[in-house]
Design an enzyme around this catalytic site. Sequence first.
Site, PDB file in Angstrom:
ATOM      1  N   LYS A 108       1.178   4.245  -2.796  1.00  0.00           N
ATOM      2  CA  LYS A 108       0.879   5.646  -2.499  1.00  0.00           C
ATOM      3  C   LYS A 108       2.129   6.518  -2.661  1.00  0.00           C
ATOM      4  O   LYS A 108       2.051   7.684  -3.013  1.00  0.00           O
ATOM      5  CB  LYS A 108       0.320   5.769  -1.073  1.00  0.00           C
ATOM      6  CG  LYS A 108      -1.081   5.176  -0.918  1.00  0.00           C
ATOM      7  CD  LYS A 108      -2.105   5.924  -1.765  1.00  0.00           C
ATOM      8  CE  LYS A 108      -3.513   5.472  -1.471  1.00  0.00           C
ATOM      9  NZ  LYS A 108      -4.536   6.198  -2.257  1.00  0.00           N
ATOM     10  N   TYR A 163       0.845  -1.209   0.000  1.00  0.00           N
ATOM     11  CA  TYR A 163       0.000   0.000   0.000  1.00  0.00           C
ATOM     12  C   TYR A 163       0.876   1.255   0.000  1.00  0.00           C
ATOM     13  O   TYR A 163       0.664   2.184  -0.783  1.00  0.00           O
ATOM     14  CB  TYR A 163      -0.912  -0.034   1.232  1.00  0.00           C
ATOM     15  CG  TYR A 163      -1.758   1.196   1.440  1.00  0.00           C
ATOM     16  CD1 TYR A 163      -2.889   1.423   0.661  1.00  0.00           C
ATOM     17  CD2 TYR A 163      -1.430   2.140   2.420  1.00  0.00           C
ATOM     18  CE1 TYR A 163      -3.671   2.558   0.860  1.00  0.00           C
ATOM     19  CE2 TYR A 163      -2.218   3.267   2.622  1.00  0.00           C
ATOM     20  CZ  TYR A 163      -3.336   3.476   1.849  1.00  0.00           C
ATOM     21  OH  TYR A 163      -4.108   4.599   2.031  1.00  0.00           O
TER      22      TYR A 163
HETATM   23  P1  NAD Z   1     -13.283   3.177   0.687  1.00  0.00           P
HETATM   24  O1  NAD Z   1     -12.853   1.770   0.438  1.00  0.00           O
HETATM   25  O2  NAD Z   1     -14.331   3.425   1.703  1.00  0.00           O
HETATM   26  O3  NAD Z   1     -13.671   3.833  -0.690  1.00  0.00           O
HETATM   27  C1  NAD Z   1     -12.892   3.585  -1.835  1.00  0.00           C
HETATM   28  C2  NAD Z   1     -13.771   3.670  -3.064  1.00  0.00           C
HETATM   29  O4  NAD Z   1     -12.937   3.323  -4.185  1.00  0.00           O
HETATM   30  C3  NAD Z   1     -14.941   2.686  -3.043  1.00  0.00           C
HETATM   31  O5  NAD Z   1     -16.131   3.347  -3.423  1.00  0.00           O
HETATM   32  C4  NAD Z   1     -14.528   1.619  -4.051  1.00  0.00           C
HETATM   33  O6  NAD Z   1     -15.630   1.015  -4.708  1.00  0.00           O
HETATM   34  C5  NAD Z   1     -13.648   2.417  -5.015  1.00  0.00           C
HETATM   35  N1  NAD Z   1     -12.706   1.561  -5.739  1.00  0.00           N
HETATM   36  C6  NAD Z   1     -11.992   0.524  -5.226  1.00  0.00           C
HETATM   37  N2  NAD Z   1     -11.297  -0.072  -6.198  1.00  0.00           N
HETATM   38  C7  NAD Z   1     -11.561   0.597  -7.355  1.00  0.00           C
HETATM   39  C8  NAD Z   1     -11.149   0.434  -8.702  1.00  0.00           C
HETATM   40  N3  NAD Z   1     -10.347  -0.566  -9.072  1.00  0.00           N
HETATM   41  N4  NAD Z   1     -11.608   1.311  -9.629  1.00  0.00           N
HETATM   42  C9  NAD Z   1     -12.462   2.307  -9.271  1.00  0.00           C
HETATM   43  N5  NAD Z   1     -12.916   2.485  -8.013  1.00  0.00           N
HETATM   44  C10 NAD Z   1     -12.460   1.642  -7.062  1.00  0.00           C
HETATM   45  O7  NAD Z   1     -11.933   3.949   1.054  1.00  0.00           O
HETATM   46  P2  NAD Z   1     -11.652   5.345   1.790  1.00  0.00           P
HETATM   47  O8  NAD Z   1     -11.192   5.029   3.157  1.00  0.00           O
HETATM   48  O9  NAD Z   1     -12.742   6.319   1.574  1.00  0.00           O
HETATM   49  O10 NAD Z   1     -10.342   5.782   0.989  1.00  0.00           O
HETATM   50  C11 NAD Z   1     -10.334   6.726  -0.048  1.00  0.00           C
HETATM   51  C12 NAD Z   1      -8.888   7.048  -0.370  1.00  0.00           C
HETATM   52  O11 NAD Z   1      -8.248   7.601   0.787  1.00  0.00           O
HETATM   53  C13 NAD Z   1      -8.059   5.812  -0.756  1.00  0.00           C
HETATM   54  O12 NAD Z   1      -7.182   6.145  -1.788  1.00  0.00           O
HETATM   55  C14 NAD Z   1      -7.296   5.489   0.506  1.00  0.00           C
HETATM   56  O13 NAD Z   1      -6.091   4.821   0.248  1.00  0.00           O
HETATM   57  C15 NAD Z   1      -7.066   6.881   1.053  1.00  0.00           C
HETATM   58  N6  NAD Z   1      -6.803   6.889   2.502  1.00  0.00           N
HETATM   59  C16 NAD Z   1      -7.748   6.451   3.370  1.00  0.00           C
HETATM   60  C17 NAD Z   1      -7.471   6.478   4.728  1.00  0.00           C
HETATM   61  C18 NAD Z   1      -8.476   6.007   5.749  1.00  0.00           C
HETATM   62  O14 NAD Z   1      -8.115   5.859   6.928  1.00  0.00           O
HETATM   63  N7  NAD Z   1      -9.735   5.795   5.379  1.00  0.00           N
HETATM   64  C19 NAD Z   1      -6.221   6.937   5.188  1.00  0.00           C
HETATM   65  C20 NAD Z   1      -5.283   7.354   4.259  1.00  0.00           C
HETATM   66  C21 NAD Z   1      -5.590   7.339   2.913  1.00  0.00           C
END
Ligand code: NAD
Length: 253
Positions: free
Chosen positions: A164, A160
């Site tokens: 990133k 991951y």
């Molecule tokens: P989430 O899993 O709740 O939402 C992710 C969305 O991306 C979902 O709607 C999913 O259907 C979509 N998705 C997944 N694979 C896909 C693909 N191959 N093509 C198109 N869409 C796809 O995740 P989140 O927690 O809302 O995370 C959003 C972003 O923030 C991500 O990039 C994640 O790495 C980043 N992030 C999240 C956190 C956290 O703690 N939630 C922390 C740091 C970074």
Amino acid sequence: MNSLSSMFGLEGRLAVVTGGASGIGAGIASALAAAGARVIIADINIDAAQAFANSMPAADIQVIKLDLADEENVLSVSEDILKNFGTPWVLVNNAGLQDRQAFFESTTAEWDRMVAVNSRGPFILSRELSRAMASVGGGRIVNIASAALRGSIVKGLVAYTASKGALLAQSSALAFELAEFGITVNTVLPGGVATPGAIAAKGPVPEGPARRPAPLGMCKPEDIAAAVLYFSAPAAQRVTNQVIAVDGGFSVS
Ligand code: NAD
């Protein structure tokens, strides 16, 4: 003097948010719509995307199915967006896989898939849509990386973090490539947000050593969205290659 709405409003401008069906992306889509943007949610989970759009009847939100891991699909979705909706003002590369893998058991195939979704897909989509942005004189790209790049409290994030890290490094190179076209490229590093994806990612991997919680508390999707709104604003025209961590002050604890 410029009005607040001309500096920060997105009235009538087109915004594309990947992964906007859920979690942080849904927060970003709703904030961009509140600023007046026409929003397209591009997500692999089209049912969830449609359900989210239906839950916000007052907002102008359309949905399109996208699989960032599939190059042909990313190319055809880009074409559909440009043909049916026009040139985006802002692309938010938010969608991401957060699967955790115990390092000694992790596989190369899992690493490849992580990079395909989290950094290769955004590379293709940014290329296709920024070409159109350049032809109309500018635009905005905002990438969602992760505060895990600056140290993590959980294990299992090697692939991951690599994916990133690639997203962050390519943002910097892209900011340089696209500056002459009036396109800015910036990155938000979210700290922990209790989204469906983050909760599901809590797999059988052991936690790391205990760390103090973020002094400002756990972030919510709207906290991340606020930083995206700033980078998307017309007023942020001379801000590029910047990184904001929205992590509740985690980095100071
Ligand atoms: P989430 O899993 O709740 O939402 C992710 C969305 O991306 C979902 O709607 C999913 O259907 C979509 N998705 C997944 N694979 C896909 C693909 N191959 N093509 C198109 N869409 C796809 O995740 P989140 O927690 O809302 O995370 C959003 C972003 O923030 C991500 O990039 C994640 O790495 C980043 N992030 C999240 C956190 C956290 O703690 N939630 C922390 C740091 C970074």
